[in-house]
Design an enzyme around this catalytic site. Structure first.
Site, short mmCIF file in Angstrom:
data_model
loop_
_atom_site.label_atom_id
_atom_site.label_comp_id
_atom_site.label_asym_id
_atom_site.label_seq_id
_atom_site.Cartn_x
_atom_site.Cartn_y
_atom_site.Cartn_z
CB SER A 303 17.95 64.29 52.62
OG SER A 303 18.20 63.03 53.15
CG ASP A 314 32.97 70.39 54.01
OD1 ASP A 314 32.67 71.57 53.77
OD2 ASP A 314 32.54 69.77 55.01
CE LYS A 328 15.50 63.75 56.46
NZ LYS A 328 16.12 62.41 56.46
#
Length: 538
Positions: A303, A314, A328
């Site tokens: 999460s 990224d 999640k």
């Protein structure tokens, strides 16, 4: 939320109208009215649900618990959706929110249970118990004239008696080593902080280490304080440990990730059927934009922790070490109900800056297979061998600055894979831990030797360098194992158990004498993931 308010208002109006009719009609007449009403409004699912509940409550052959009836209906609806939409009753809601709120009301002690007696491990610095004179090693045997030791009282019940509203008083009866009489302390309960950062220390010269257990309301403030502390100790690079971090607040994760990024850098975005895309970006230039960052993850990182990990990967701001994260990536909106219960309803997905959906695949209503995912990963070899992990070309994405290949499909795949060492803990070791033999014998050892250890080692650095787990403690553990019918396969298994057992015991002793920083300072020396991070930073 407005839709829900309208929904609730309509529901209340319908129920009130139907209850007036119930008072005026016999059971047979009621059934007739209900049936006619259902036919008249057959397209109204809300009315249909209300009619069903009223019919069962008023016509069913046996008495029913209406509260449970409604709760079961809500749970039943949510169970047919995704694995993370859920319902919690008032008690469950309070328990769920407490770790994320950052504090609770209580007396301010860390404790463990030793032979069904509460043994104080540490008092919270500046907390009510420390102010009243409670000390590490004390045994709390009574609370407000009620015995809590030797009566097989559950841990939850003991905690309930110790906690209470801020300002109220708890009269504690305490047994202290070296004093024959039972001591009495009056402790005034106060707000007790719940820390979400487990450890902050210098892993090596120039390399700081921060371990975050969850993303709560206070995590960002704790993190900034940790950064400042480590900078003061000469930190240039950072190891950010998010292993076993189950997540928490989205905004907290976004705020924390922003400290590593340039102003305007995308951190995460959310999007759902009824929810338009919403971007979360770094508001200002982060305070830690130049030092190298290594993020540690494993199969239980989930999460909000995956949001931070995905953003740093990224944006090519940090490298990720460990194993593929949990996956999640569903956004839940909390819907508070009038009685204190709560529905957490999934309304959107999380996406990393490159466009990867964090959520792993699932089948609607099939929570069993979803829950078995980590076990299946182990069976399939994914946790122990990078060669067992395969990605389709359609799951290929690229980082935003260096255009490195990263993969979607659920969870965050690390840049550097560290396999799970299934030989690290022997079967014998795992059984000792499962039956609390290690933790209980450690408590006894520290309790018997606290003063001696404090006199022998003038600092933690001295302890870390020179302390060796005594053979007497090992013998006591083996003796207790024999008493509980826990047997090693042979002498080879005992020998294989010793390295990790001794490391664990040394870390536990350090924790009980100092705190969690010292625990991880020792335990991480045997962590393959932490050691891999150090290799990369070198």
């Amino acid at each position: 939320m407005m839709d829900f308010i309208i929904f609730a208002a309509l529901s209340n109006k319908i129920i009130q109208t139907m209850m007036k009719r119930i008072l005026a009609l016999s059971a047979i007449s009621l059934l007739t009215v209900l049936t006619a009403s259902a036919q008249f409004e057959e397209d109204s699912q809300l009315r249909k649900l209300s009619i069903a509940e009223l019919a069962i409550a008023n016509l069913y052959v046996d008495s029913v618990d209406e509260v449970k009836l409604v709760e079961d209906a809500i749970r039943g609806m949510l169970e047919k959706l995704d694995p993370h939409s859920s319902y919690s009753d008032p008690r469950e809601t309070r328990a769920m929110n407490e770790p994320l709120s950052g504090s609770f009301d209580g007396i301010g002690v860390q404790f463990n249970m030793s032979q069904d007696t509460l043994l104080v491990i540490q008092t919270i610095v500046g907390g009510p118990s420390e102010k009243a004179g409670i000390a590490a090693g004390d045994r709390i045997v009574g609370v407000n004239d009620t015995a809590i030791a030797g009566v097989n009282m559950s841990r939850d019940e003991i905690m309930r008696r110790l906690r209470g509203p801020r300002g109220t008083k708890a009269n504690l009866k305490v047994v202290r080593r070296g004093i024959s009489d039972t001591l009495t302390f009056e402790v005034k309960r106060d707000r007790i902080p719940v820390h979400s950062i487990d450890a902050t220390y210098m892993l090596r010269p120039g390399i700081g280490y921060i371990r975050i257990s969850s993303f709560s309301a206070t995590t960002y403030q704790e993190f900034m304080a940790s950064l400042e502390k480590l900078r003061g100790q000469g930190m240039e690079d950072l190891v950010l440990d998010l292993q076993e971090n189950g997540g928490g607040y989205l905004q907290t994760a976004a705020d924390l990730a922003g400290e590593f990024l340039q102003k305007g850098d995308l951190i995460v975005y959310t999007e759902g059927r009824t929810q338009p895309r919403r971007n979360y970006t770094a508001d200002d230039g982060g305070s830690f934009r130049r030092g190298r960052v290594v993020v540690l993850v494993d199969e239980y990182t989930a999460s909000a922790a995956e949001i931070v990990t995905g953003a740093l990967q990224d944006q090519d701001r940090g490298i990720v070490v460990g194993r593929r994260t949990f996956g999640k990536g569903l956004v839940q909106r909390p819907i508070d109900l009038p009685d204190g219960s709560m529905i957490r309803l999934t309304i959107a997905h999380y996406y990393t800056p490159s466009g990867r959906c964090i959520q792993k695949p699932y089948e609607m209503g099939n929570n069993r297979d979803y829950a078995m995912d980590v076990v299946n990963r182990l069976r399939n070899g994914e946790l122990t061998s990078a060669d067992s992990i395969h990605f389709a070309d359609s799951l290929r994405f690229y980082t935003l600055k260096e255009h490195r290949v990263v993969y979607g499909g659920g969870g965050i795949m690390p840049d550097y894979f560290v396999p799970l060492d299934t030989t690290r803990y022997t079967r014998f070791h795992r059984e000792l831990a499962a039956k609390s033999v290690i933790i209980q014998q450690n408590l006894v050892y520290v309790d018997n030797n606290r003063r001696t250890l404090a006199d022998r080692f003038d600092s933690f650095a001295d302890f870390k360098e020179n302390f060796e787990v005594p053979q007497s403690l090992i013998d006591q553990i083996l003796s207790e194992a024999e008493r509980q019918n826990i047997h090693p396969a042979d002498t080879a298994e005992i020998e294989a158990t010793m390295p990790m057992l001794k490391l664990q015991l040394k870390a536990l002793i350090a924790r009980d004498l100092w705190d969690m920083n010292e625990y991880y300072s020792i335990f991480n020396e045997g962590s393959p993931i932490v050691q891999r991070a150090l290799e990369l930073l070198r």
